[in-house]
Design a protein around this motif. Structure first.
Motif, mmCIF file in Angstrom:
data_model
loop_
_atom_site.group_PDB
_atom_site.id
_atom_site.type_symbol
_atom_site.label_atom_id
_atom_site.label_comp_id
_atom_site.label_asym_id
_atom_site.label_seq_id
_atom_site.Cartn_x
_atom_site.Cartn_y
_atom_site.Cartn_z
ATOM 1 N N LEU A 133 -8.041 -2.044 3.807
ATOM 2 C CA LEU A 133 -7.780 -1.108 2.717
ATOM 3 C C LEU A 133 -8.299 -1.657 1.391
ATOM 4 O O LEU A 133 -8.912 -0.938 0.591
ATOM 5 N N TYR A 181 0.858 -1.189 0.000
ATOM 6 C CA TYR A 181 0.000 0.000 0.000
ATOM 7 C C TYR A 181 0.888 1.232 0.000
ATOM 8 O O TYR A 181 1.862 1.313 0.746
ATOM 9 N N TYR A 192 -3.364 4.847 -2.781
ATOM 10 C CA TYR A 192 -4.247 5.942 -2.401
ATOM 11 C C TYR A 192 -4.303 6.930 -3.570
ATOM 12 O O TYR A 192 -3.298 7.154 -4.255
ATOM 13 N N TRP A 218 -5.617 4.336 5.864
ATOM 14 C CA TRP A 218 -4.651 4.919 4.941
ATOM 15 C C TRP A 218 -3.796 5.979 5.625
ATOM 16 O O TRP A 218 -2.694 6.287 5.192
ATOM 17 N N CYS A 255 -12.662 4.445 5.268
ATOM 18 C CA CYS A 255 -11.524 3.720 5.853
ATOM 19 C C CYS A 255 -10.383 4.695 6.156
ATOM 20 O O CYS A 255 -9.874 5.359 5.250
#
Length: 269
Positions: free
Chosen positions: A249, A104, A161, A205, A202
């Motif tokens: 995520l 991520y 993201y 992040w 969420c």
């Protein structure tokens, strides 16, 4: 293994040697220990010689088979990675033998997915500045790591993201090439690419970038980095927390098809 000594961490070698001494004293063969722990002969040998970090599984099995009564398991605490200049080398070694990698990223495209132009821009604007030779050396290493993406038996998943798609690294043309490259790599059958849109409920992040590795001997490792630090986690409970966070995520991110369409629209803009 390390930048400073070109040797694995001393704790690995010491712990591995203790496993060997306890095993030999108990009359347990390396083959028997490996079979009970689920490792091959060479893997056990590497751990005993300190070339690989002795795993929790190996220590638990060796402790029981050799009658160490907790003395080998107690070494696990000292095997947990510390912050230091060798962390990146240890991570790269684990990445090279990983069968699955999940990553991520918040504001940058992951290194494994970067184009040469995108990566060179990042290295060229590094602070404090580095010389041209260092830039080219780092670029060579980064592009070399990407060869693993071509191995169909190694699985990769990425969650980006949304901000990472809008940073404009290298300018509009370079960023458009980068987005097109994401589409190409994301189309591979061993790669899953998802976009987490801004404004999602969420909030995991906010914790920053995260990399999860699973090695061929089913060892799970988490790698976290930020401003001036990087840390590896191998403790089972801690890695489990990171895996659950990554799963959350992925749940809130667009699915792969929706993500590809979102990226495709950005290239047109």
């Amino acid at each position: 293994m390390t930048n400073e000594t070109s040797q694995p961490p001393m704790a690995w070698r010491l712990c591995g040697n203790q496993v060997k001494l306890w095993r030999m004293d108990a009359g347990v063969s390396r083959e028997d220990l490996g079979q009970e722990a689920g490792y091959g002969y060479e893997t056990v040998k590497s751990m005993e010689q300190g070339r690989r970090r002795p795993t929790q599984r190996l220590l638990e099995v060796a402790d029981e088979m050799c009658g160490a009564r907790g003395k080998l398991i107690a070494a696990l605490h000292y095997l947990q990675p510390d912050k230091g200049p060798w962390i990146t080398d240890v991570f790269l070694e684990a990445e090279a033998r990983a069968v699955a990698q999940h990553q991520y990223q918040t504001v940058l495209v992951p290194g494994l997915l970067q184009t040469a132009e995108y990566a060179r821009t990042l290295f060229s604007t590094h602070w404090p500045p580095v010389d041209d030779r260092t830039i080219e050396d780092r670029l060579k290493v980064r592009l070399g790591r990407q060869e693993r993406l071509k191995k169909p038996t190694v699985l990769f998943s990425f969650v980006l993201y949304e901000a990472a798609l809008h940073t404009g690294v290298g300018g509009p043309d370079a960023m458009r090439s980068q987005l097109l490259h994401l589409l190409d790599v994301g189309a591979q059958r061993n790669v899953t690419l998802q976009v987490l849109l801004a404004g999602q409920a969420c909030h995991s992040w906010l914790h920053g970038p995260l990399v999860l590795l699973e090695t061929e001997d089913r060892e799970h490792i988490a790698y976290v980095e930020g401003q001036g630090f990087n840390t590896l986690f191998a403790e089972r409970e801690k890695v489990s927390d990171f895996r659950e966070r990554y799963g959350m995520l992925r749940t809130y991110a667009l699915n792969p098809e929706e993500s590809a369409e979102h990226i495709r629209k950005l290239t047109e803009e």
